[in-house]
Design an enzyme around this catalytic site. Structure first.
Site, mmCIF file in Angstrom:
data_model
loop_
_atom_site.group_PDB
_atom_site.id
_atom_site.type_symbol
_atom_site.label_atom_id
_atom_site.label_comp_id
_atom_site.label_asym_id
_atom_site.label_seq_id
_atom_site.Cartn_x
_atom_site.Cartn_y
_atom_site.Cartn_z
ATOM 1 N N GLU A 3 8.445 0.823 12.110
ATOM 2 C CA GLU A 3 9.537 1.806 12.074
ATOM 3 C C GLU A 3 8.879 3.178 12.160
ATOM 4 O OE1 GLU A 3 11.639 4.518 11.062
ATOM 5 O OE2 GLU A 3 11.976 3.642 9.065
ATOM 6 N N GLY A 30 1.134 3.881 13.490
ATOM 7 C CA GLY A 30 1.786 2.596 13.774
ATOM 8 C C GLY A 30 1.059 1.836 14.878
ATOM 9 N N GLY A 74 6.083 4.875 9.414
ATOM 10 C CA GLY A 74 5.315 6.123 9.448
ATOM 11 C C GLY A 74 5.253 6.672 10.858
ATOM 12 N N SER A 75 4.137 7.308 11.199
ATOM 13 C CA SER A 75 4.037 7.971 12.500
ATOM 14 C C SER A 75 3.696 6.987 13.618
ATOM 15 C CB SER A 75 2.947 9.043 12.429
ATOM 16 O OG SER A 75 1.713 8.448 12.110
ATOM 17 N N LYS A 126 0.898 -1.171 0.000
ATOM 18 C CA LYS A 126 0.000 0.000 0.000
ATOM 19 C C LYS A 126 0.925 1.207 0.000
ATOM 20 C CE LYS A 126 -2.149 3.152 2.028
ATOM 21 N NZ LYS A 126 -1.789 4.545 1.647
HETATM 22 P P1 NAD Z 1 1.215 8.250 8.531
HETATM 23 O O1 NAD Z 1 1.865 7.409 9.562
HETATM 24 O O2 NAD Z 1 -0.195 8.623 8.770
HETATM 25 O O3 NAD Z 1 1.271 7.496 7.108
HETATM 26 C C1 NAD Z 1 2.183 6.468 6.727
HETATM 27 C C2 NAD Z 1 1.460 5.424 5.887
HETATM 28 O O4 NAD Z 1 0.392 4.854 6.638
HETATM 29 C C3 NAD Z 1 0.810 5.946 4.597
HETATM 30 O O5 NAD Z 1 0.866 4.969 3.584
HETATM 31 C C4 NAD Z 1 -0.647 6.130 5.002
HETATM 32 O O6 NAD Z 1 -1.523 6.051 3.920
HETATM 33 C C5 NAD Z 1 -0.838 4.945 5.926
HETATM 34 N N1 NAD Z 1 -1.924 5.109 6.893
HETATM 35 C C6 NAD Z 1 -2.468 6.254 7.371
HETATM 36 N N2 NAD Z 1 -3.469 5.985 8.237
HETATM 37 C C7 NAD Z 1 -3.557 4.645 8.316
HETATM 38 C C8 NAD Z 1 -4.370 3.758 9.070
HETATM 39 N N3 NAD Z 1 -5.306 4.180 9.888
HETATM 40 N N4 NAD Z 1 -4.160 2.429 8.932
HETATM 41 C C9 NAD Z 1 -3.193 1.958 8.117
HETATM 42 N N5 NAD Z 1 -2.402 2.750 7.371
HETATM 43 C C10 NAD Z 1 -2.567 4.077 7.474
HETATM 44 O O7 NAD Z 1 2.107 9.493 8.311
HETATM 45 P P2 NAD Z 1 1.692 10.948 7.755
HETATM 46 O O8 NAD Z 1 0.368 11.422 8.250
HETATM 47 O O9 NAD Z 1 1.887 10.902 6.315
HETATM 48 O O10 NAD Z 1 2.812 11.841 8.473
HETATM 49 C C11 NAD Z 1 2.615 12.316 9.813
HETATM 50 C C12 NAD Z 1 3.902 12.278 10.598
HETATM 51 O O11 NAD Z 1 4.409 10.931 10.629
HETATM 52 C C13 NAD Z 1 5.067 13.068 10.051
HETATM 53 O O12 NAD Z 1 5.019 14.394 10.384
HETATM 54 C C14 NAD Z 1 6.232 12.357 10.683
HETATM 55 O O13 NAD Z 1 6.472 12.828 11.974
HETATM 56 C C15 NAD Z 1 5.797 10.935 10.736
HETATM 57 N N6 NAD Z 1 6.350 10.133 9.637
HETATM 58 C C16 NAD Z 1 7.402 9.336 9.898
HETATM 59 C C17 NAD Z 1 7.959 8.595 8.887
HETATM 60 C C18 NAD Z 1 9.114 7.706 9.141
HETATM 61 O O14 NAD Z 1 9.888 7.439 8.223
HETATM 62 N N7 NAD Z 1 9.268 7.180 10.318
HETATM 63 C C19 NAD Z 1 7.463 8.648 7.610
HETATM 64 C C20 NAD Z 1 6.350 9.469 7.347
HETATM 65 C C21 NAD Z 1 5.817 10.192 8.374
#
Ligand code: NAD
Length: 480
Positions: free
Chosen positions: A249, A232, A227-228, A174
């Site tokens: 991660e 997570g 991601g966040s 995804k």
């Molecule tokens: P996020 O964690 O919401 O998104 C990461 C991934 O998860 C994307 O593919 C998104 O579509 C998916 N996702 C979102 N909601 C979901 C859910 N309920 N269930 C399953 N998957 C879901 O990150 P974001 O909103 O794009 O960014 C927010 C903050 O996250 C950033 O400001 C940063 O601090 C952090 N972030 C960290 C990393 C990292 O490499 N560790 C990467 C991106 C963002």
């Protein structure tokens, strides 16, 4: 403007509801593509296909070394399209083109690394008693889900997908709704290889729809998420309902600890690079500078000078720093800068930048903030922008306390010529990776990567990641 389709069960498909989402180039706000807004039904199709493929003899019969050949073939395709992919990644994420190339090169290395590993993931035998053979095999887990963030799409997809395929699993990716372009190319490469349908699937769509459906799907056997923390935790809870393991991660607030006896030029370069890469939108960004008090003025002067020389511009123009991904992320960075004006001191940067011809991009000056309270949000939370926060310490113990003072624990940089001090600190730091007199170590394809504390659990990259995608079976055979 490209109309991207999902790749499910060997076919290119629209979302079941027919709706699409725009994909913008963060450098100038132009719409560069549309993606299907995948929903639970689409995810279900992809997971069912991956399950069928996993259970089908035609995938099971592919030998480990042949899975290696598949991964080598993908690496070759990435290599021959290197220029196109680097441009695509730069347009999709907004990162300077040189960094786009670095990401594609890392992706090639992941596929090669795990291609070589495919026929070397071995089991064990255990001595029990005469007349009994006991052996341990590592079997694939089944359907693996890969939920990808927007900041390093091609690298992050490659590192987990290559490890999962090497060990004989099937895959549902995804991609992030903001940055699906290189995932789509990867799907095309898998399609060209004519693998059994369903071995590799790519779904697109919003996180709360497609991402949530994937992490909760009962036929998924492992979830890899980057991601966040908030998302997570939601992903892990959903997977836990199905008693399915996850690899998380979740970012960091990584310190660079600088002692007065460091190699000054190398350290300045390392500290600056660690925070500006991808405009600070990096989980492992060195976002906290911890500097020895006696050395602070001399060192900060050099850091500030280096920050003043940095150029901001569109990704394809390949300056030092590109735009912030989108308005939401930009507002988040601005909120922290407002906080800095109220409770700390901005030494350089802090203002929005208008790039000529790219007025719809969200650009911010690289920023250094001094006088930050170690308990404040500025010190504790991910800013995810080119923003460095500065702290001072008087001795090694104070440096250690500061380094460990956040909920995160992903990466730590230590800069000193005193190797005993470096090793001592390294042994006490709560951090999944420690770099001494360097930061990042050549992309670190072979090195275990992952977090202590709220930075997550499980490790990606390197040999160890192969074990995420295998489960252990013990077989005892009586032959006497
Ligand atoms: P996020 O964690 O919401 O998104 C990461 C991934 O998860 C994307 O593919 C998104 O579509 C998916 N996702 C979102 N909601 C979901 C859910 N309920 N269930 C399953 N998957 C879901 O990150 P974001 O909103 O794009 O960014 C927010 C903050 O996250 C950033 O400001 C940063 O601090 C952090 N972030 C960290 C990393 C990292 O490499 N560790 C990467 C991106 C963002």
């Amino acid at each position: 403007m490209q109309q991207i389709k999902m790749y499910i069960d060997g076919e290119w498909v629209e979302a079941s509801g027919g709706t699409v989402l725009d994909v913008k180039n963060p450098s100038n706000g132009e719409v560069i593509a549309s993606i299907p807004a995948g929903k639970a039904e689409d995810v279900d199709r992809a997971v069912q296909a991956a399950k069928r493929a996993f259970q089908d003899e035609s995938w099971r019969k592919v030998k480990p070394h042949e899975r290696g050949d598949i991964l080598y073939a993908i690496a070759e395709k990435l290599k021959s399209d290197r220029d196109e992919l680097a441009k695509l990644e730069s347009m999709d994420v907004g990162k300077p083109l040189t960094q786009g190339y670095a990401d594609v090169d890392a992706a090639i290395r992941y596929f090669r690394f795990y291609a070589g590993a495919a026929d070397k993931v071995m089991g064990d035998t255990i001595p029990i008693e005469d007349g009994l053979i006991d052996y341990v095999v590592r079997e694939p887990v089944g359907v693996t889900a890969h939920i990808i963030p927007w900041n390093y799409p091609i690298q992050i997809i490659s590192r987990s997908v290559a490890a999962a395929i090497a060990t004989g699993n099937t895959v549902v990716v995804k991609s992030a709704e903001d940055t699906p372009m290189t995932a789509n190319k990867l799907a095309a490469y898998f399609d060209e290889l004519k693998l059994p349908n369903g071995v590799f699937n790519h779904v697109t769509g919003l996180g709360q729809d497609a991402g949530a459906a994937l992490s909760a799907h009962p036929l998924v056997n492992h979830v890899t998420f980057t991601g966040s923390v908030q998302t997570g935790v939601a992903v892990a809870k959903a997977a836990m309902e199905n008693v399915v393991p996850v690899t998380l991660e979740l970012g960091g607030k990584s310190p660079n600890i600088v002692f007065a006896d460091c190699d000054v030029e190398r350290t300045v370069q390392g500290v600056v690079r660690a925070i500006i890469q991808n405009a600070g939108q990096t989980c492992s960004a060195g976002s906290r500078l911890l500097v020895e008090s006696s050395f602070k003025d001399e060192f900060l002067e050099k850091v500030v000078e280096a920050f003043k020389r940095l150029e901001v511009g569109q990704g394809l123009d390949d300056k030092d720093i590109g735009p912030i991904l989108n308005e939401k992320q930009f507002n988040r960075v601005k909120e922290f800068i407002t906080l800095a004006r109220q409770e700390a001191e901005i030494l350089v940067g802090g203002k929005q930048v208008t790039v000529e011809g790219a007025e719809k991009g969200f650009y911010i000056e690289p920023t250094v903030i001094d006088g930050v309270d170690p308990n404040s949000r500025l010190a504790q939370e991910e800013i995810f922008g080119p923003v460095l926060t500065v702290f001072t310490f008087d001795d090694t113990e104070e440096a250690l306390k500061l380094a460990n003072s956040t909920d995160y624990g992903l990466v730590t940089g230590i800069w000193t010529k005193d190797i005993s001090r470096a090793h001592y600190l390294s042994s006490r730091i709560d951090s999944g990776q420690v770099f001494i007199n360097n930061y990042g170590a050549g992309g670190g394809v072979q090195m275990p990567f992952g977090g202590y504390k709220r930075s997550g659990f499980g490790r990606e990259k390197g040999w160890i990641a192969l074990y995420n995608y295998t489960q252990v079976k013990n077989v005892a055979v009586r032959y006497d």
